[in-house]
Design an enzyme around this catalytic site. Structure first.
Site, short mmCIF file in Angstrom:
data_model
loop_
_atom_site.label_atom_id
_atom_site.label_comp_id
_atom_site.label_asym_id
_atom_site.label_seq_id
_atom_site.Cartn_x
_atom_site.Cartn_y
_atom_site.Cartn_z
N ASP A 15 0.81 -1.23 0.00
CA ASP A 15 0.00 0.00 0.00
C ASP A 15 0.84 1.27 0.00
OD1 ASP A 15 -2.20 -1.74 0.24
OD2 ASP A 15 -1.96 -1.77 2.41
N GLU A 16 2.00 1.23 -0.63
CA GLU A 16 2.88 2.41 -0.66
C GLU A 16 2.48 3.40 -1.76
OE1 GLU A 16 4.05 -0.68 -1.12
OE2 GLU A 16 5.31 -1.20 0.59
N ASN A 40 -4.42 -10.40 -4.41
CA ASN A 40 -4.33 -9.80 -3.07
C ASN A 40 -3.90 -8.33 -3.16
OD1 ASN A 40 -1.83 -10.71 -4.00
ND2 ASN A 40 -1.08 -11.40 -2.03
N GLY A 42 -3.89 -4.41 -4.58
CA GLY A 42 -4.91 -3.45 -4.98
C GLY A 42 -4.21 -2.17 -5.38
N HIS A 43 -3.95 -2.03 -6.67
CA HIS A 43 -3.21 -0.85 -7.14
C HIS A 43 -4.19 0.21 -7.63
CE1 HIS A 43 0.70 -3.37 -7.70
NE2 HIS A 43 0.32 -3.23 -6.46
N THR A 44 -4.18 1.35 -6.93
CA THR A 44 -5.16 2.41 -7.21
C THR A 44 -4.53 3.53 -8.02
OG1 THR A 44 -6.13 1.90 -5.07
CG2 THR A 44 -6.81 3.98 -6.08
N ARG A 144 4.62 -28.90 -5.48
CA ARG A 144 4.69 -29.40 -6.86
C ARG A 144 3.43 -30.12 -7.31
NH1 ARG A 144 10.30 -31.92 -5.49
NH2 ARG A 144 9.13 -32.03 -3.55
N ASP A 333 1.79 14.99 1.04
CA ASP A 333 0.77 15.99 1.38
C ASP A 333 0.01 15.66 2.66
OD1 ASP A 333 -0.08 13.83 -0.35
OD2 ASP A 333 -2.08 14.74 -0.36
N SER A 413 5.30 12.21 -4.25
CA SER A 413 3.95 12.50 -4.73
C SER A 413 3.23 13.32 -3.67
CB SER A 413 3.20 11.24 -5.11
OG SER A 413 2.49 10.73 -4.02
P1 IMP Z 1 -2.20 -12.80 1.66
O1 IMP Z 1 -1.18 -12.23 0.74
O2 IMP Z 1 -3.61 -12.58 1.21
O3 IMP Z 1 -1.91 -14.23 2.01
O4 IMP Z 1 -2.07 -12.02 3.07
C1 IMP Z 1 -0.92 -12.11 3.90
C2 IMP Z 1 -0.62 -10.76 4.55
O5 IMP Z 1 -0.22 -9.82 3.55
C3 IMP Z 1 -1.82 -10.11 5.25
O6 IMP Z 1 -1.34 -9.39 6.37
C4 IMP Z 1 -2.37 -9.14 4.22
O7 IMP Z 1 -3.07 -8.08 4.80
C5 IMP Z 1 -1.07 -8.68 3.58
N1 IMP Z 1 -1.24 -8.22 2.19
C6 IMP Z 1 -1.37 -8.99 1.09
N2 IMP Z 1 -1.48 -8.22 -0.01
C7 IMP Z 1 -1.39 -6.95 0.42
C8 IMP Z 1 -1.40 -5.70 -0.27
O8 IMP Z 1 -1.49 -5.61 -1.50
N3 IMP Z 1 -1.29 -4.60 0.52
C9 IMP Z 1 -1.14 -4.66 1.88
N4 IMP Z 1 -1.11 -5.81 2.55
C10 IMP Z 1 -1.24 -6.95 1.82
#
Ligand code: IMP
Length: 424
Positions: A15-16, A40, A42-44, A144, A333, A413
């Site tokens: 989330d950087e 997993n 989420g690129h906004t 595997r 900001d 940014s």
């Molecule tokens: P998983 O990747 O869904 O197995 O989650 C494992 C850990 O990584 C958890 O703490 C999630 O909240 C964190 N995590 C996975 N993907 C992200 C992401 O894109 N941003 C922030 N945390 C993430």
């Protein structure tokens, strides 16, 4: 091969703001490649007030002419992929002949998602996963018995998948006391996607090798961040892939000598979502303010993110592991209006001071942070577009980070919009 490939890596717990940075930089590249993780992420990206959230398709897709590759290291979820293609088409973005999926990438199937959810309930200290099946997918890959995209086109696929569904149903039923999944439903789902997927499937390793030899500019787009890396993160509260430089090479098939820059992304503060140690977490009152101002809610799960001070001990560790050559600081900001800005410069472990990041999770939970207070700035900087217009205190904040981690800040940014990106 010329050195025309750059790697972009999150240096914190994800989330950087990687999506925004990839979007801004994409016009310099011919190809953008996701190399690990899956839905997993989420690129906004925000363009003219309109937000686009991508989980699987590289953010480079928002730039006309950029080809996007889902690399061999990715946990490929076909369901999310097709929804995302549709979502992009509805926004008027042409995806035709612009997306390739590695035939070596592994397929996320319904049983991975079911096991991910069941396991979280089963654990006494849950990881707090995104429930996208990531852990079980990579478990299968390393055990595997994963199903790669190429496998669904092989002649013995039917018997292979039947065996896998039976195996995973046994795990669901006997270990997690959960309902087994319907075999026929999974089989027909795969047969349905098989033809739709065909036009995207490619030997992307060969494709990227050829592109690199032809001097194309390539960006390897990481997901999550170093502190969630399976080896270097806060294990076991990590994801199951390698967001670091090593993961970028093994997840794309490009060799080290093609790499030009390693671009490390950090927020001007820190956030973490899910379980696990978070040494620099702020007191509740400050955290609420930063969460509201920074809109710190998960793009994939909507969960509120925990917020903390910028942790320079952790950041330097991440810079060293990745070999970061250029730093990008996002969300500068959000810090406007603070009297002083504490940053973590040392850890106190049972009376001993250190600048090293410990590997022991128990120790990480007991750390006392030692902060240095930097002067804040009161001005709204979100409309500033030139580095020299930044308040003196903001410039000092940047210099302090550069000096501590030993790498130059290339960009910051100051707004979610495309133009809120300043070269330093
Ligand atoms: P998983 O990747 O869904 O197995 O989650 C494992 C850990 O990584 C958890 O703490 C999630 O909240 C964190 N995590 C996975 N993907 C992200 C992401 O894109 N941003 C922030 N945390 C993430």
């Amino acid at each position: 091969m010329a050195k025309r490939t750059d790697i972009l890596i999150g240096l914190q717990w994800g989330d950087e703001g990687k999506g925004k940075v990839v979007d801004v930089l994409s016009s310099h590249y011919d190809i953008v490649v996701r190399y690990q993780g899956g839905a997993n992420a989420g690129h906004t990206v925000k363009i003219d007030g309109e937000e686009t959230i991508l989980h699987l398709i590289p953010a480079g897709i928002l730039h006309e002419g950029v080809v996007c590759v889902i690399g061999n290291g990715v946990a490929f979820d076909p369901d999310v992929f097709f929804s995302e293609v549709e979502y992009l088409e509805q926004k008027g973005i042409d995806t035709n002949n612009r997306i390739f999926i590695s035939d070596r990438s592994h397929l996320v199937l319904p049983y991975h998602i079911a096991i991910d959810k069941a396991r979280e309930k089963f654990l006494s200290k849950s990881i707090g996963t995104t429930a996208r099946g990531i852990g079980p997918l990579y478990t299968d890959k390393y055990r595997r018995n994963g199903i790669r995209v190429i496998d669904i086109y092989s002649s013995d696929f039917e018997s292979k998948i039947e065996k896998e569904i039976d195996f995973h149903n046994k795990i669901l039923k006997n270990i997690y006391d959960s309902k087994p999944l319907d075999k026929k439903e999974i089989m027909s789902f795969i047969f349905e996607i098989k033809n739709r997927l065909k036009k995207y499937v490619k030997d992307t390793v060969q494709y990227l090798q050829e592109a690199s030899s032809a001097d194309k500019y390539i960006l390897l787009e990481g997901a999550q961040g170093v502190m969630l890396d399976i080896d270097f993160g806060t294990y076991p509260f990590v994801t199951s892939s390698s967001p670091t430089t090593g993961g970028a090479l093994s997840g794309s098939g490009l060799p080290w000598h093609t790499i030009n820059e390693v671009i490390g992304i950090t927020k001007s503060y820190t956030t973490r979502v899910g379980g696990g140690p978070f040494p620099s977490r702020m007191p509740k009152e400050e955290e609420n303010i930063i969460r509201q101002r920074g809109g710190e809610y998960g793009a994939t799960t909507g969960r509120p993110r925990n917020c903390g001070y910028l942790d320079l001990v952790a950041l330097k560790y991440a810079v060293q592991i990745t070999g970061t050559t250029l730093l990008v600081i996002t969300k500068m900001d959000i810090l406007s209006g603070m009297e002083k800005i504490p940053v973590v410069t040392e850890y106190d472990i049972q009376g001993n001071r250190t600048k090293s990041f410990p590997s022991d999770t128990d120790i990480l939970n007991k750390i006392k942070i030692i902060t240095t207070d930097l002067k804040g700035w009161q001005e709204d900087i979100s409309k500033i577009r030139n580095a020299y217009e930044l308040p003196k205190e903001a410039q000092e904040y940047i210099s302090f980070i550069e000096n501590y981690v030993g790498v130059k800040v290339a960009y910051i940014s100051v707004s979610p919009e495309r133009d809120g990106f300043i070269e330093i």
